[in-house]
Scaffold this motif. Structure first.
Motif, PDB file in Angstrom:
ATOM      1  N   UNK A  30       7.971  -0.802  -7.412  1.00 18.30           N
ATOM      2  CA  UNK A  30       8.633   0.484  -7.222  1.00 18.30           C
ATOM      3  C   UNK A  30       7.772   1.561  -7.870  1.00 18.30           C
ATOM      4  N   UNK A  31       6.866   2.101  -7.110  1.00 13.16           N
ATOM      5  CA  UNK A  31       5.944   3.098  -7.646  1.00 13.16           C
ATOM      6  C   UNK A  31       6.673   4.354  -8.108  1.00 13.16           C
ATOM      7  N   UNK A  40      14.876  -1.528   0.414  1.00 12.62           N
ATOM      8  CA  UNK A  40      15.351  -1.285  -0.944  1.00 12.62           C
ATOM      9  C   UNK A  40      14.892   0.068  -1.480  1.00 12.62           C
ATOM     10  N   UNK A  41      13.661   0.452  -1.183  1.00 12.85           N
ATOM     11  CA  UNK A  41      13.073   1.646  -1.789  1.00 12.85           C
ATOM     12  C   UNK A  41      13.052   2.855  -0.855  1.00 12.85           C
ATOM     13  N   UNK A  58       5.666   4.669   1.200  1.00 14.07           N
ATOM     14  CA  UNK A  58       5.272   3.290   1.459  1.00 14.07           C
ATOM     15  C   UNK A  58       4.584   3.229   2.819  1.00 14.07           C
ATOM     16  N   UNK A  59       3.369   2.728   2.844  1.00 15.53           N
ATOM     17  CA  UNK A  59       2.633   2.570   4.094  1.00 15.53           C
ATOM     18  C   UNK A  59       2.658   1.116   4.561  1.00 15.53           C
ATOM     19  N   UNK A  60       2.537   0.194   3.598  1.00 12.57           N
ATOM     20  CA  UNK A  60       2.559  -1.227   3.955  1.00 12.57           C
ATOM     21  C   UNK A  60       3.381  -1.988   2.934  1.00 12.57           C
ATOM     22  N   UNK A  77       0.851  -1.188   0.000  1.00 11.93           N
ATOM     23  CA  UNK A  77       0.000   0.000   0.000  1.00 11.93           C
ATOM     24  C   UNK A  77       0.886   1.237   0.000  1.00 11.93           C
ATOM     25  N   UNK A  78       0.610   2.108  -0.957  1.00  4.52           N
ATOM     26  CA  UNK A  78       1.344   3.369  -1.093  1.00  4.52           C
ATOM     27  C   UNK A  78       0.377   4.530  -0.885  1.00  4.52           C
ATOM     28  N   UNK A  79       0.911   5.618  -0.380  1.00  7.18           N
ATOM     29  CA  UNK A  79       0.153   6.853  -0.160  1.00  7.18           C
ATOM     30  C   UNK A  79       0.832   7.953  -0.970  1.00  7.18           C
TER      31      UNK A  79
END
Length: 371
Positions: free
Chosen positions: A311-312, A335-336, A325-327, A271-273
């Motif tokens: 990798x968004x 890594x990110x 990155x939230x989750x 999950x990304x914000x």
């Protein structure tokens, strides 16, 4: 370590010989390397003056306790902080210190501001073990540096909060959510822009693509809400089928779903914000490809559910935004990097602040680093 007083907290920080992992209720799934230091022992509301719209609480006080106290006086935390437990699969109790430290703010931010806009004062212990007080219990009382706002969002890297003072607001008489069904993402963001640009004091503007619902919230006195909803219905009628969710309990259920990213609970994936210009949000989601998304803040905040390890940031391209990155698992975080890389000048300022407030590098060391 679990201090029971501010003095004990200061002593623990001053005498620590290794980095400390500062934690409130432990609900956000972030545990930096170091010895655990929890503020959950600093518990209790120390001052509440409903007539002055002011509340002071120790940092480890559960948010639920504060909300219950406010509800008894028909008041609330207007910035409606998110509860991360369902999304992250964590336990524990969200604390008010953790909310302030992370500047946790929900859908109403577009209308009334973020958590930091309601923070009147803080007490905290810096990395040297000194007790610092800044701000107070009323508005406009800060002289010199506004360390209150600096602590909001610092996530414990500039000091361990021991007490916070907050402005609270009355609970509105009623609320209604205008639901537009059938709009695609582009149409939905346009509809939200129209609603937010109107004079009708919208307090929530979100879009749930999977449910095919675009949500616009109005709060206040019953007669005022009825009038504004009627006018918004006319403005939004060209974007899809209109229905209403009327009454505080009925409407509020929808906004808890948005606030806590409920559609992503118990679903595999990262999950990304993403904070982005609202008009860019549909393009961002389309560029990523098939994915689940939740639009909040009129499109200015997008929650994304992506395959594990994605990798968004590499796929943002020329879109300007901040992706957090939230989750995700530890390997992906390492890594990110959890937080979006900052421009060099901002990164230098942040490093300088941490060096000044925590010269020994004791507090949540490395938490704010990026890959």
């Amino acid at each position: 370590m679990r201090p029971e007083s501010e003095a004990e907290l200061a002593d623990m920080v001053a005498t620590a010989s290794a980095p400390l992992a500062v934690q409130g209720g432990g609900t956000r799934g972030m545990t930096p390397d170091g010895q655990l230091l929890t503020t959950s022992g600093l518990n209790g509301i120390t001052l509440y003056e409903p007539g002055a719209l002011t509340l002071v609480a120790q940092a480890g006080t559960p948010v639920a306790e504060i909300e219950a106290t406010l509800a008894a006086e028909n008041q609330r935390l207007a910035f409606e902080p998110m509860d991360h437990r369902g999304l992250l699969g964590t336990t524990g109790e969200p604390t008010i210190g953790g909310v302030v430290a992370a500047n946790v703010s929900g859908p109403r931010r577009i209308q009334c501001g973020a958590c930091r806009d309601f923070a009147l004062g803080v007490r905290y212990v810096d990395g040297a073990g000194q007790i610092i007080k800044n701000g107070g219990r009323v508005m406009k009382n800060v002289t010199g540096y506004d360390l209150v706002k600096l602590q909001c969002g610092a996530r414990g890297t500039l000091g361990v909060l021991s007490e916070v003072s907050l402005k609270v607001l009355p609970q509105p008489e009623t609320e209604t959510t205008v639901v537009v069904s059938g709009a695609n993402d582009v149409q939905a963001v346009r509809a939200l822009s129209v609603a937010l640009g109107s004079p009708f004091d919208v307090t929530g503007a979100a879009h749930l693509p999977k449910q095919g619902q675009t949500l616009v919230r109005v709060e206040g006195f019953e007669a005022s809400v009825a009038y504004r909803v009627s006018e918004l219905t006319k403005l939004l009628s060209g974007f899809g089928e209109i229905s209403l969710k009327t009454g505080r309990e009925v409407s509020a259920t929808l906004w808890v779903e948005v606030r806590d990213a409920v559609p992503f609970h118990g679903v595999d994936g990262d999950v990304w914000r993403v904070s982005v210009k609202p008009s860019d949000a549909p393009e961002l989601v389309a560029r990523i490809g098939p994915t689940d998304a939740i639009y909040d803040w009129g499109g200015g905040l997008v929650w994304l559910l992506l395959p594990a390890g994605s990798d968004l940031r590499a796929r943002l391209g020329d879109l300007s935004g901040h992706a957090t990155i939230v989750r995700a698992d530890d390997e992906t975080r390492d890594a990110l990097g959890m937080f979006h890389p900052e421009p060099a000048p901002l990164a230098a300022i942040g490093a300088g602040l941490r060096a000044r407030f925590d010269p020994r590098g004791m507090l949540n060391a490395g938490l704010m680093n990026t890959a």
